[in-house]
Design a protein around this motif. Structure first.
Motif, mmCIF file in Angstrom:
data_model
loop_
_atom_site.group_PDB
_atom_site.id
_atom_site.type_symbol
_atom_site.label_atom_id
_atom_site.label_comp_id
_atom_site.label_asym_id
_atom_site.label_seq_id
_atom_site.Cartn_x
_atom_site.Cartn_y
_atom_site.Cartn_z
ATOM 1 N N ALA A 101 21.736 12.589 36.203
ATOM 2 C CA ALA A 101 21.261 13.367 37.344
ATOM 3 C C ALA A 101 20.136 12.636 38.081
ATOM 4 O O ALA A 101 19.543 11.682 37.570
ATOM 5 N N ALA A 102 19.825 13.128 39.265
ATOM 6 C CA ALA A 102 18.739 12.530 40.038
ATOM 7 C C ALA A 102 17.424 12.572 39.278
ATOM 8 O O ALA A 102 16.647 11.607 39.289
ATOM 9 N N ILE A 103 17.156 13.687 38.585
ATOM 10 C CA ILE A 103 15.863 13.810 37.910
ATOM 11 C C ILE A 103 15.719 12.789 36.787
ATOM 12 O O ILE A 103 14.609 12.332 36.492
ATOM 13 N N ASN A 104 16.808 12.405 36.168
ATOM 14 C CA ASN A 104 16.714 11.356 35.147
ATOM 15 C C ASN A 104 16.170 10.068 35.743
ATOM 16 O O ASN A 104 15.318 9.387 35.148
ATOM 17 N N GLN A 105 16.644 9.721 36.927
ATOM 18 C CA GLN A 105 16.220 8.479 37.572
ATOM 19 C C GLN A 105 14.772 8.604 38.072
ATOM 20 O O GLN A 105 13.977 7.662 37.928
ATOM 21 N N LEU A 106 14.436 9.746 38.634
ATOM 22 C CA LEU A 106 13.090 9.930 39.178
ATOM 23 C C LEU A 106 12.041 9.968 38.076
ATOM 24 O O LEU A 106 10.934 9.443 38.231
ATOM 25 N N ALA A 107 12.380 10.598 36.948
ATOM 26 C CA ALA A 107 11.441 10.641 35.828
ATOM 27 C C ALA A 107 11.190 9.236 35.290
ATOM 28 O O ALA A 107 10.052 8.847 34.979
ATOM 29 N N LYS A 108 12.247 8.462 35.192
ATOM 30 C CA LYS A 108 12.102 7.086 34.711
ATOM 31 C C LYS A 108 11.213 6.288 35.658
ATOM 32 O O LYS A 108 10.318 5.544 35.230
ATOM 33 N N ALA A 109 11.439 6.443 36.956
ATOM 34 C CA ALA A 109 10.650 5.702 37.939
ATOM 35 C C ALA A 109 9.183 6.114 37.930
ATOM 36 O O ALA A 109 8.303 5.300 38.233
ATOM 37 N N ALA A 110 8.925 7.367 37.579
ATOM 38 C CA ALA A 110 7.555 7.884 37.576
ATOM 39 C C ALA A 110 6.848 7.672 36.248
ATOM 40 O O ALA A 110 5.681 8.036 36.104
ATOM 41 N N GLY A 111 7.538 7.119 35.263
ATOM 42 C CA GLY A 111 6.932 6.953 33.944
ATOM 43 C C GLY A 111 6.676 8.276 33.265
ATOM 44 O O GLY A 111 5.654 8.462 32.592
ATOM 45 N N ALA A 112 7.611 9.197 33.419
ATOM 46 C CA ALA A 112 7.448 10.549 32.874
ATOM 47 C C ALA A 112 8.525 10.845 31.842
ATOM 48 O O ALA A 112 9.645 10.332 31.924
ATOM 49 N N GLU A 113 8.181 11.696 30.898
ATOM 50 C CA GLU A 113 9.126 12.143 29.876
ATOM 51 C C GLU A 113 9.816 13.412 30.363
ATOM 52 O O GLU A 113 9.154 14.349 30.831
ATOM 53 N N LEU A 114 11.136 13.451 30.252
ATOM 54 C CA LEU A 114 11.922 14.585 30.749
ATOM 55 C C LEU A 114 12.409 15.455 29.593
ATOM 56 O O LEU A 114 12.989 14.953 28.633
ATOM 57 N N ASP A 115 12.166 16.760 29.717
ATOM 58 C CA ASP A 115 12.729 17.758 28.806
ATOM 59 C C ASP A 115 13.560 18.731 29.619
ATOM 60 O O ASP A 115 13.110 19.205 30.681
ATOM 61 N N VAL A 116 14.744 19.046 29.151
ATOM 62 C CA VAL A 116 15.597 20.057 29.776
ATOM 63 C C VAL A 116 15.744 21.208 28.791
ATOM 64 O O VAL A 116 16.106 21.001 27.628
ATOM 65 N N VAL A 117 15.444 22.414 29.257
ATOM 66 C CA VAL A 117 15.405 23.583 28.386
ATOM 67 C C VAL A 117 16.383 24.636 28.902
ATOM 68 O O VAL A 117 16.075 25.381 29.837
ATOM 69 N N PRO A 118 17.580 24.722 28.329
ATOM 70 C CA PRO A 118 18.516 25.784 28.724
ATOM 71 C C PRO A 118 18.111 27.110 28.101
ATOM 72 O O PRO A 118 17.685 27.172 26.944
ATOM 73 N N LEU A 119 18.227 28.160 28.869
ATOM 74 C CA LEU A 119 17.800 29.493 28.442
ATOM 75 C C LEU A 119 19.005 30.437 28.407
ATOM 76 O O LEU A 119 19.345 31.061 29.405
ATOM 77 N N ARG A 120 19.679 30.456 27.282
ATOM 78 C CA ARG A 120 20.817 31.361 27.068
ATOM 79 C C ARG A 120 21.807 31.265 28.233
ATOM 80 O O ARG A 120 22.285 32.275 28.741
ATOM 81 N N ILE A 121 22.136 30.040 28.612
ATOM 82 C CA ILE A 121 22.976 29.876 29.799
ATOM 83 C C ILE A 121 24.398 30.390 29.574
ATOM 84 O O ILE A 121 25.133 30.626 30.535
ATOM 85 N N GLU A 122 24.764 30.574 28.323
ATOM 86 C CA GLU A 122 26.090 31.134 28.044
ATOM 87 C C GLU A 122 26.136 32.638 28.308
ATOM 88 O O GLU A 122 27.221 33.231 28.351
ATOM 89 N N ARG A 123 24.972 33.244 28.510
ATOM 90 C CA ARG A 123 24.888 34.686 28.753
ATOM 91 C C ARG A 123 24.085 34.932 30.029
ATOM 92 O O ARG A 123 22.858 34.962 29.994
ATOM 93 N N PRO A 124 24.716 35.102 31.162
ATOM 94 C CA PRO A 124 23.980 35.302 32.411
ATOM 95 C C PRO A 124 23.112 36.560 32.367
ATOM 96 O O PRO A 124 23.389 37.497 31.608
ATOM 97 N N THR A 125 22.058 36.537 33.179
ATOM 98 C CA THR A 125 21.315 37.769 33.401
ATOM 99 C C THR A 125 22.237 38.809 34.029
ATOM 100 O O THR A 125 23.327 38.489 34.529
ATOM 101 N N ALA A 126 21.811 40.053 34.023
ATOM 102 C CA ALA A 126 22.599 41.105 34.664
ATOM 103 C C ALA A 126 22.634 40.887 36.176
ATOM 104 O O ALA A 126 21.719 40.295 36.765
ATOM 105 N N ASP A 127 23.697 41.329 36.793
ATOM 106 C CA ASP A 127 23.798 41.337 38.255
ATOM 107 C C ASP A 127 22.759 42.322 38.775
ATOM 108 O O ASP A 127 22.868 43.534 38.575
ATOM 109 N N PHE A 128 21.724 41.805 39.442
ATOM 110 C CA PHE A 128 20.610 42.691 39.793
ATOM 111 C C PHE A 128 20.927 43.643 40.950
ATOM 112 O O PHE A 128 20.077 44.455 41.323
#
Length: 340
Positions: A101-128
């Protein structure tokens, strides 16, 4: 940190450290001795003072820069509010993990460590449009998950998100906290006019359905937000408590932290808006929250892309501050004040 109730979270959002004024003042004093006209580096000078204040150091550092991208799924996508299908959220999380992804490249260029945190993506929030997006327990769990991602010793935190349907959630939060609807609704992933109308209609329905709780910024975030937005709120709160300055990404990220500003007039003093995105409501939301973006490159990707790009601006500002010689050290004459 586990928050036992929304009231407990509210207290945490209001009990905030003020930052280290002495560290910021030390930076300002040094800036005035460097081999340049005073103030000639513009915001580069004040950015270093901001880092100093929130790191609590007279000489800031950017050795440990973290980029955290939270991912969430949204039930409101059932209303046809996105140009992409909801399964793209999980697919993009896999793309992040693969480094594509783009963020992988941008983090590398910025000298930053990237963490991706999925939050129960298999279970969507309710339709509000039919029910609150999250009940209190779900909302607080997402806030807590965001809070715990902020590690002690982090020098700078960049926050971002991924979630099909989340510009609808962000626009709904902006509508709830600042009034109006249409000025906050944009095309997100690229919906056509019919899709834009569906987004607006979904938010209008949600505001009527949840109207009795929308006066409360945190309850509004639970009712019409999303897990990744709640996690961004939690991470921003943790950063304040732990002395970590924050770079915010685009429209969704800004809407996610708006409850902190509504609960405390200086709740976001430790956070900077990295950029103004091309999403329709972002410029107005930044103005409503008194946030001045660092740049405008017409970006609207999310993923913390704009926040990560701004790391390079901060690195440049800090390099000038720490590396430039003073007038005395360089043997350069200072500003001519004229005859006594």
């Amino acid at each position: 940190m586990n928050f036992v109730s929304i009231d407990a979270l509210r207290v945490a959002c209001q009990d905030l450290p003020a930052g280290d004024a002495a560290a910021a003042e030390a930076v300002a004093r040094r800036q005035d001795t460097l081999t340049k006209p005073q103030g000639s580096l513009g915001r580069l000078e004040t950015l270093v003072a901001w880092l100093a204040r929130w790191q609590g150091r007279e000489v800031p550092k950017l050795d440990k820069v973290k980029v955290v991208v939270f991912a969430g799924s949204h039930g409101v996508t059932a209303q046809g509010v996105s140009a992409f299908p909801p399964e793209v959220t999980a697919q993009m999380v896999a793309n992040f993990a693969a480094g594509g992804a783009a963020i992988n490249q941008l983090a590398k260029a910025a000298g930053a460590e990237l963490d991706v945190v999925p939050l129960r993506i298999e279970r969507p929030t309710a339709d509000f449009t039919l029910a609150p997006a999250m009940d209190e327990q779900d909302f607080l769990a997402a806030v807590a998950r965001g809070y715990e991602t902020v590690e002690d010793g982090t020098d700078l935190l960049c926050l971002g998100e991924m979630g099909i349907g989340n510009t609808t959630a962000a626009a709904a939060i902006a509508s709830a906290l600042f009034g109006g609807v249409e000025q906050w609704v944009g095309r997100g992933t690229g919906v056509d006019d019919a899709g834009l109308a569906r987004k607006t209609a979904a938010i209008e329905v949600a505001l009527k359905l949840h109207g009795e709780v929308l006066h409360d910024p945190l309850k509004a975030a639970a009712a019409v937000g999303g897990r990744e937005l709640a996690a961004i709120l939690g991470a921003t709160l943790a950063a304040r408590h732990k002395g970590v300055p924050v770079l915010l990404d685009g429209f969704v990220c800004t809407a996610a932290v708006a409850p902190m500003m509504r609960l405390h007039a200086h709740g976001l003093d430790h956070a900077l808006a990295a950029h103004v995105s091309a999403e329709a409501g972002h410029r107005g939301l930044l103005a409503a929250m008194n946030l001045k973006p660092l740049f405008d490159l017409g970006m609207r990707l999310g993923e913390a892309s704009g926040a990560c790009l701004a790391v390079n601006v901060l690195r440049s500002a800090l390099a000038c501050h720490t590396g430039m010689a003073s007038f005395a050290d360089a043997g350069v004459s200072g500003k001519d004040e004229g005859p006594a």
